[in-house]
Design an enzyme around this catalytic site. Structure first.
Site, PDB file in Angstrom:
ATOM      1  N   HIS A 141     -13.925  78.012  34.063  1.00 29.59           N
ATOM      2  CA  HIS A 141     -12.500  77.881  34.370  1.00 29.59           C
ATOM      3  C   HIS A 141     -11.753  79.199  34.075  1.00 29.59           C
ATOM      4  CE1 HIS A 141      -9.959  74.228  35.331  1.00 29.59           C
ATOM      5  NE2 HIS A 141      -9.021  75.154  35.231  1.00 29.59           N
ATOM      6  N   SER A 154      -6.030  73.231  45.078  1.00 31.44           N
ATOM      7  CA  SER A 154      -6.066  72.473  43.823  1.00 31.44           C
ATOM      8  C   SER A 154      -5.339  71.131  43.967  1.00 31.44           C
ATOM      9  CB  SER A 154      -5.398  73.306  42.726  1.00 31.44           C
ATOM     10  OG  SER A 154      -5.122  72.512  41.594  1.00 31.44           O
ATOM     11  N   THR A 165     -13.795  69.176  39.596  1.00 34.23           N
ATOM     12  CA  THR A 165     -13.781  70.000  38.381  1.00 34.23           C
ATOM     13  C   THR A 165     -14.051  69.123  37.159  1.00 34.23           C
ATOM     14  OG1 THR A 165     -12.244  71.533  39.406  1.00 34.23           O
ATOM     15  CG2 THR A 165     -12.361  71.595  37.011  1.00 34.23           C
ATOM     16  N   TYR A 187      -9.014  66.708  40.641  1.00 36.21           N
ATOM     17  CA  TYR A 187      -8.891  66.156  39.301  1.00 36.21           C
ATOM     18  C   TYR A 187      -8.580  64.685  39.523  1.00 36.21           C
ATOM     19  CZ  TYR A 187      -8.077  70.816  37.142  1.00 36.21           C
ATOM     20  OH  TYR A 187      -8.178  72.097  36.677  1.00 36.21           O
ATOM     21  N   LYS A 208     -17.667  71.602  39.855  1.00 37.32           N
ATOM     22  CA  LYS A 208     -17.205  72.904  39.339  1.00 37.32           C
ATOM     23  C   LYS A 208     -17.016  72.816  37.826  1.00 37.32           C
ATOM     24  CE  LYS A 208     -13.308  76.154  39.865  1.00 37.32           C
ATOM     25  NZ  LYS A 208     -12.457  75.940  38.697  1.00 37.32           N
TER      26      LYS A 208
HETATM   27  C1  LIG Z   1      -3.529  80.245  37.049  1.00 40.60           C
HETATM   28  C2  LIG Z   1      -4.819  79.502  37.230  1.00 40.60           C
HETATM   29  C3  LIG Z   1      -4.812  78.162  37.584  1.00 40.60           C
HETATM   30  C4  LIG Z   1      -6.003  77.471  37.792  1.00 40.60           C
HETATM   31  N1  LIG Z   1      -5.979  76.179  38.234  1.00 40.60           N
HETATM   32  C5  LIG Z   1      -7.139  75.537  38.502  1.00 40.60           C
HETATM   33  C6  LIG Z   1      -7.118  74.227  39.057  1.00 40.60           C
HETATM   34  O1  LIG Z   1      -6.071  73.663  39.330  1.00 40.60           O
HETATM   35  N2  LIG Z   1      -8.309  73.635  39.279  1.00 40.60           N
HETATM   36  C7  LIG Z   1      -9.523  74.248  38.997  1.00 40.60           C
HETATM   37  O2  LIG Z   1     -10.566  73.664  39.209  1.00 40.60           O
HETATM   38  N3  LIG Z   1      -9.557  75.500  38.502  1.00 40.60           N
HETATM   39  C8  LIG Z   1      -8.392  76.153  38.264  1.00 40.60           C
HETATM   40  N4  LIG Z   1      -8.436  77.435  37.790  1.00 40.60           N
HETATM   41  C9  LIG Z   1      -9.733  78.097  37.571  1.00 40.60           C
HETATM   42  C10 LIG Z   1     -10.178  78.836  38.845  1.00 40.60           C
HETATM   43  O3  LIG Z   1     -10.481  77.935  39.861  1.00 40.60           O
HETATM   44  C11 LIG Z   1     -11.398  79.706  38.585  1.00 40.60           C
HETATM   45  O4  LIG Z   1     -12.411  78.927  38.004  1.00 40.60           O
HETATM   46  C12 LIG Z   1     -11.109  80.911  37.681  1.00 40.60           C
HETATM   47  O5  LIG Z   1      -9.839  81.442  37.972  1.00 40.60           O
HETATM   48  C13 LIG Z   1     -12.165  81.982  37.900  1.00 40.60           C
HETATM   49  O6  LIG Z   1     -11.959  83.048  37.028  1.00 40.60           O
HETATM   50  P1  LIG Z   1     -11.176  84.399  37.438  1.00 40.60           P
HETATM   51  O7  LIG Z   1      -9.724  84.063  37.403  1.00 40.60           O
HETATM   52  O8  LIG Z   1     -11.577  85.331  36.375  1.00 40.60           O
HETATM   53  O9  LIG Z   1     -11.625  84.795  38.832  1.00 40.60           O
HETATM   54  C14 LIG Z   1      -7.250  78.136  37.589  1.00 40.60           C
HETATM   55  C15 LIG Z   1      -7.252  79.494  37.246  1.00 40.60           C
HETATM   56  C16 LIG Z   1      -6.063  80.172  37.075  1.00 40.60           C
HETATM   57  C17 LIG Z   1      -6.102  81.651  36.734  1.00 40.60           C
END
Ligand SMILES: Cc1cc2nc3c(=O)[nH]c(=O)nc-3n(C[C@H](O)[C@H](O)[C@H](O)COP(=O)(O)O)c2cc1C
Length: 399
Positions: free
Chosen positions: A290, A119, A168, A142, A266
């Site tokens: 997300h 990330s 994203t 981002y 994404k």
């Molecule tokens: C704690 C946390 C932080 C996240 N941070 C980002 C991020 O920095 N950038 C991003 O594109 N998605 C982020 N996501 C989304 C994840 O990339 C992903 O889309 C999502 O976790 C998928 O769902 P799941 O947790 O049910 O597997 C984050 C998700 C979580 C749980």
């Protein structure tokens, strides 16, 4: 047959049978505000719950009397071959879950033969993560601070050897994750000592985490975002900075010029946006909401996936994420038409519970689940999966 390593890992975590067990252990080790950050979703968490529940609405159609003794899980995404059909999703600030969390997650992914997506809001420098492993790494972008800041970060990622840029697009502002606020995220991130006082108990009761966090230098900035005149971006500024720098489809022009490599977008969950992603010149997309953390009330990604796949019609590669907790979920998403999937919380909980060995064990669990599911389905390879192995007939499990 289990490999020696995966056997050792299952012995090391005798009480972990599935990834939900890591959720329980993460809750025990982490202060409530950190656990809420991983676990929570936006507003009423309808989308978060639906992401998971949607997998229950798809049923399997096994082929019996088919002898499948071993299964091939390899898949190729954007020209890179992975040993597993899932990659580790970008998860911001893993360093808060475990010291140098991003390094451990990347190593565990690469040792298992799959990819790790770092990330922008990583707590560890992207070069350090690259140096920790020789396996495939993608970089999630981002654009906090605007185009110049993003271009500088992209140049660093390119020079370090990240192969794919994942942009994203579902974050023009932070979603309202109420659990974070209930546990004091605002005063804590803003280092407001008086304001944080009512929330201090959650740290007092988690001394092991506090020691680990202090030993790791109490990280509180994003070292891959260098703001002009300010240095590394403070974690507390995320909301404000995201809102001041919204990505639009036009931005993909300069991103393509600056990156000169494969770009995956994404956060797509409609057919219209899938077509826009193709028009913007991307090579792949992730059908994603997300993890239910942004706009509550959008459909589960598994339900959005067929519309996206129809719109794409094979022109670019389609991945999905959201709600994957078991290998069987991976199999369902791929049978529906995804090329591969990303997992988020399934490894974030494990990292928060037990660091790198936890992530490695979570990956083992998903891998073993996938193999078992394929063998019980009578399907020898992940690449042979198609819609004939599943049913979306809602009469099978009426809710
Ligand atoms: C704690 C946390 C932080 C996240 N941070 C980002 C991020 O920095 N950038 C991003 O594109 N998605 C982020 N996501 C989304 C994840 O990339 C992903 O889309 C999502 O976790 C998928 O769902 P799941 O947790 O049910 O597997 C984050 C998700 C979580 C749980």
């Amino acid at each position: 047959m289990k490999s020696d390593r995966s056997l050792a890992r299952s012995v090391a975590f005798p009480r972990v049978i599935n990834v939900h067990d890591f959720r329980r252990l993460a809750k025990k080790r982490l202060p409530a505000v950190v656990f809420a950050y991983i676990d929570g979703g936006a507003e009423d968490e309808v989308t978060l719950r639906e992401n998971v529940a949607a997998f229950g609405d798809i049923t399997f159609r096994p082929r019996q009397c088919v002898a499948v003794r071993s299964c091939d899980l390899r898949t190729t995404v954007l020209g890179e071959t992975f040993e597993l059909p899932f990659l580790l999703a970008p998860v911001g600030f893993c360093r808060m879950f475990y010291p140098k969390g991003e390094l451990h997650a990347a190593r565990a992914a690469n040792e298992a033969g799959t990819g790790y997506i770092l990330s922008t809001f990583s707590g560890t420098r992207l070069e350090e993560v690259r140096a920790a492993t020789s396996g495939p790494l993608w970089f999630q972008l981002y654009v906090p601070g605007g185009r110049d800041v993003a271009e500088a970060t992209m140049a660093r990622a390119k020079a370090a050897g990240y192969t794919v840029l994942v942009v994203t697009i579902d974050t023009p502002m932070s979603g309202m994750r109420e659990r974070d606020f209930r546990h004091g995220v605002r005063p804590i991130l803003q280092k407001d000592l008086w304001g944080s006082l009512p929330y201090a108990w959650q740290f007092v009761t988690r001394p092991r985490w506090v020691l680990d966090y202090c030993a790791d230098g109490r990280p509180s900035v994003f070292p891959n975002v260098e703001l002009p005149g300010k240095g590394a971006m403070p974690c507390g500024d995320v909301g404000m900075i995201l809102e001041s720098t919204i990505v639009t489809w036009d931005d993909f022009r300069w991103m393509r010029d600056a990156w000169k490599g494969p770009i995956v977008v994404k956060g797509v969950h409609t057919g219209d946006d899938a077509k826009r992603a193709i028009d913007a010149g991307t090579q792949g997309l992730v059908c994603s909401n997300h993890g239910g953390r942004q706009l509550d009330g959008v459909p589960a990604t598994l339900r959005a996936l067929p519309e996206v796949l129809d719109a794409v019609n094979g022109r670019i590669e389609v991945l999905m994420d959201g709600g994957i907790r078991r290998g069987g979920d991976v199999v369902k998403a791929i049978a529906l038409g995804a090329k591969a999937v990303l997992v988020g919380r399934a490894y974030a909980w494990a990292l928060g519970a037990a660091g790198g060995p936890g992530v490695a064990r979570a990956i083992d669990i998903l891998r073993t689940d996938i193999v078992r599911t394929l063998r019980l389905l009578g399907c020898p390879s992940i690449r042979d999966l198609d819609r004939s192995y599943i049913s979306t007939d809602s009469r099978h499990y009426p809710r």
